[in-house]
Design a protein around this motif. Structure first.
Motif, PDB file in Angstrom:
ATOM      1  N   ALA A  21       1.409  -9.339  -7.670  1.00 15.98           N
ATOM      2  CA  ALA A  21       0.691  -8.220  -7.072  1.00 15.98           C
ATOM      3  C   ALA A  21      -0.809  -8.435  -7.192  1.00 15.98           C
ATOM      4  O   ALA A  21      -1.563  -8.146  -6.269  1.00 15.98           O
ATOM      5  CB  ALA A  21       1.099  -6.914  -7.742  1.00 15.98           C
ATOM      6  N   HIS A  25      -4.245  -8.813  -4.046  1.00 14.83           N
ATOM      7  CA  HIS A  25      -5.458  -8.045  -3.773  1.00 14.83           C
ATOM      8  C   HIS A  25      -5.909  -8.295  -2.333  1.00 14.83           C
ATOM      9  O   HIS A  25      -5.741  -9.392  -1.813  1.00 14.83           O
ATOM     10  CB  HIS A  25      -6.597  -8.555  -4.653  1.00 14.83           C
ATOM     11  CG  HIS A  25      -6.678  -7.904  -5.984  1.00 14.83           C
ATOM     12  ND1 HIS A  25      -5.616  -7.669  -6.773  1.00 14.83           N
ATOM     13  CD2 HIS A  25      -7.760  -7.452  -6.660  1.00 14.83           C
ATOM     14  CE1 HIS A  25      -6.022  -7.099  -7.893  1.00 14.83           C
ATOM     15  NE2 HIS A  25      -7.315  -6.957  -7.847  1.00 14.83           N
ATOM     16  N   ASP A 108      -1.818  -1.813  -2.950  1.00 13.54           N
ATOM     17  CA  ASP A 108      -1.513  -1.853  -4.382  1.00 13.54           C
ATOM     18  C   ASP A 108      -2.550  -1.061  -5.184  1.00 13.54           C
ATOM     19  O   ASP A 108      -2.558  -1.131  -6.409  1.00 13.54           O
ATOM     20  CB  ASP A 108      -1.405  -3.301  -4.886  1.00 13.54           C
ATOM     21  CG  ASP A 108      -2.736  -4.032  -4.919  1.00 13.54           C
ATOM     22  OD1 ASP A 108      -3.761  -3.445  -4.532  1.00 13.54           O
ATOM     23  OD2 ASP A 108      -2.741  -5.201  -5.332  1.00 13.54           O
ATOM     24  N   HIS A 110      -5.716  -1.528  -5.526  1.00 17.32           N
ATOM     25  CA  HIS A 110      -6.834  -2.276  -6.083  1.00 17.32           C
ATOM     26  C   HIS A 110      -7.991  -2.329  -5.098  1.00 17.32           C
ATOM     27  O   HIS A 110      -7.806  -2.734  -3.951  1.00 17.32           O
ATOM     28  CB  HIS A 110      -6.402  -3.698  -6.439  1.00 17.32           C
ATOM     29  CG  HIS A 110      -5.385  -3.740  -7.533  1.00 17.32           C
ATOM     30  ND1 HIS A 110      -4.407  -4.705  -7.606  1.00 17.32           N
ATOM     31  CD2 HIS A 110      -5.186  -2.921  -8.586  1.00 17.32           C
ATOM     32  CE1 HIS A 110      -3.654  -4.482  -8.665  1.00 17.32           C
ATOM     33  NE2 HIS A 110      -4.102  -3.409  -9.277  1.00 17.32           N
TER      34      HIS A 110
HETATM   35 CU    CU Z   1      -4.307  -6.076  -6.192  1.00 17.04          CU
END
Ligand code: CU
Length: 123
Positions: A21, A25, A108, A110
């Motif tokens: 994961a 990014h 995700d 981020h």
């Molecule tokens: Cu990420």
């Protein structure tokens, strides 16, 4: 103490398991106009393609000229059918250097950000 260490190791393993994961990014994959490129004429739309699908509500970009003035029309959109692409329409651009600044949030959660320039060549 032993219990704390075990908990820390557990967290470390969870992060390691999350490695896939983390690699996902949303980094800039490619852009049009391309990063650092010189184009003979400005396109009507600037398009950024990321390595992961984006959260539209938290993803934005701006394009400014050498004096810092916005030259995009605002309200960047996720491209239909391309959830990793962010696009914005551009005003007609005279020859010059333009700065693209983006900050996005991937699905995700981020956040990532960056910037690059491209040039519109003189005639
Ligand atoms: Cu990420």
């Amino acid at each position: 103490m032993r219990r704390i260490i075990a908990a820390a190791m557990g967290a470390g393993m969870a992060m390691a398991a999350n490695g896939a994961a983390a690699r996902a990014h949303a980094f800039l994959n490619h852009a049009s106009p391309a990063v650092g490129s010189t184009v003979p004429a400005a396109p009507p739309v600037l398009s950024l393609s990321f390595t992961q699908e984006l959260e539209p509500a938290f993803s934005s970009l701006t394009v400014t000229d050498q004096s810092g003035r916005r030259v995009d029309v605002g309200n960047p959109q996720i491209a239909a059918g391309h959830p990793a692409d962010l696009q914005v329409r551009l005003n007609p651009l005279p020859p010059g250097t333009y700065l693209v600044s983006w900050h996005v949030v991937a699905v995700d959660t981020h956040p990532t950000e960056g910037n690059f320039t491209f040039q519109v060549a003189g005639r």
